[in-house]
Design an enzyme around this catalytic site. Structure first.
Site, PDB file in Angstrom:
ATOM      1  N   GLU A 140      -0.636  -9.362  -0.828  1.00 17.93           N
ATOM      2  CA  GLU A 140      -2.032  -9.519  -0.487  1.00 17.93           C
ATOM      3  C   GLU A 140      -2.580  -9.567  -1.856  1.00 17.93           C
ATOM      4  OE1 GLU A 140      -1.980  -6.501   2.629  1.00 17.93           O
ATOM      5  OE2 GLU A 140      -2.928  -7.637   3.756  1.00 17.93           O
ATOM      6  N   GLY A 151       0.697  -4.908   0.740  1.00 18.19           N
ATOM      7  CA  GLY A 151      -0.666  -4.970   0.095  1.00 18.19           C
ATOM      8  C   GLY A 151      -0.334  -5.458  -1.237  1.00 18.19           C
ATOM      9  N   GLU A 162       4.523  -5.042   7.053  1.00 20.04           N
ATOM     10  CA  GLU A 162       3.804  -4.140   7.940  1.00 20.04           C
ATOM     11  C   GLU A 162       4.235  -3.889   9.408  1.00 20.04           C
ATOM     12  OE1 GLU A 162       2.471  -6.624   6.093  1.00 20.04           O
ATOM     13  OE2 GLU A 162       0.998  -5.467   4.803  1.00 20.04           O
ATOM     14  N   ALA A 221       0.881  -1.207   0.081  1.00 18.14           N
ATOM     15  CA  ALA A 221      -0.026  -0.174   0.053  1.00 18.14           C
ATOM     16  C   ALA A 221       0.946   1.157  -0.097  1.00 18.14           C
ATOM     17  CB  ALA A 221      -0.863  -0.119   1.314  1.00 18.14           C
TER      18      ALA A 221
END
Ligand code: DAK
Length: 260
Positions: free
Chosen positions: A114, A111, A134, A66
């Site tokens: 993911e 992300g 993270e 992200a």
């Protein structure tokens, strides 16, 4: 909606979706997530698309996570919305009735890992790196990583990756079942396209049913999952592809599937 963060090419029934923010290592910001969502909503009903390949622009990153710069100053409420949007996108990818192959061409972190986990199959280039870093940023995976990683590679290995934030290379990803195969970077897209073509040569309806059976069945206990499989198996017998596939076998000729 503009498509500048995503490049989409459709050829021979394969949609190639390229995350296109190379200066930010293809990091996922809100606009990119919205564009991904729109793309997958349209693929679901687009007859020109039977398989989708997701990859990253450049030679370094699939998606490095992200977008940290965009996330840094989010309020708790906005962070919750951002996580929900990410969850929605992964769901659209998973629920897409067409197979989705991640062609992981470099860093697949946070992300990005993911996103790869939301896809059905992951092909990695030799230079690919996977990780859920993270905890290095004081947060936890927010787009389903804690759940999908453990389901794919098992609790112990997911715990190790997520709690340490360590990155693993493509060979290790292959060894633990995170990558389906590893190929040289220059062969990555061709390998993904070849796999897509093999899938496209089968009956599209059966392929979609098989994806659905595996995906939804994994959320059920075995008896219910088998019951669900039986229902979908029965549904296949409403199609002309089932008739053609079985007749072609008996006639000793290749089947001509129409996806109907
Ligand atoms: N976001 C934004 N920019 C990024 C980025 C990212 N994730 N990753 C890299 N970049 C940018 C860098 O800032 C740099 O920009 P400039 O300085 O050139 O402007 C450029 O890409 C090149 O990066 P580097 O100079 O760092 O390149 P290196 O080759 O040295 O290193 C690297 C590559 C991928 C190892 C490194 O950039 C890196 O560690 N990146 C961060 C990886 C990471 O931590 N990913 C996880 C992100 S967190 C949630 C919702 C979602 C999430 C969590 C919670 N809720 C709302 C609860 C998800 C979180 C994540 O994904």
């Amino acid at each position: 909606m503009t498509d500048k963060n995503l490049l989409i090419e459709i050829e021979d029934k394969i949609a190639i979706v390229t995350l296109n923010r190379p200066k930010a290592m293809n990091a996922l910001n809100e606009i990119t997530l919205l564009e991904l969502q729109d793309a997958f909503i349209s693929f679901a009903t687009n007859n020109e698309v039977e398989v989708i390949i997701v990859t990253g622009n450049g030679e370094k990153a699939f998606v490095a996570g992200a977008d940290i710069a965009a996330m840094q100053s989010l309020t708790a409420l906005k962070a919750r919305q951002f996580a929900k949007l990410g969850h929605q996108v992964m769901r659209h990818i998973e629920a897409c009735p067409k197979p989705v192959i991640a062609a992981v061409n470099g860093f697949a972190l946070g992300g990005g890992c993911e996103l790869a986990l939301g896809c059905d199959i992951r092909i990695a280039s030799e230079n690919a790196c996977f990780g859920q870093p993270e905890v290095n940023l004081g947060v936890i995976p927010g787009f389903g990583g804690t759940q999908r990683l453990a389901r794919l590679i098992g609790k112990g290995r997911a715990m190790e990756l997520i709690l340490t934030g360590n990155m693993i290379d493509s060979d290790e990803a292959y060894r633990i079942g995170l990558a389906n195969k590893v190929v040289p970077l220059e062969q990555l897209l061709d390998t993904a396209k070849k796999m897509a073509s093999v899938i496209i040569s089968k009956g599209a309806y059966a392929v979609g049913m098989a994806k659905e059976a595996i995906r939804n069945g994994l959320e059920l206990d075995l008896d219910r999952a088998n019951q669900y499989e039986a229902e979908l198996f029965g549904l296949c017998f409403t199609t002309s592809d089932q008739k053609e596939g079985m007749q072609a076998f008996l006639d000793k000729r290749p089947a001509k599937f129409t996806g109907k």
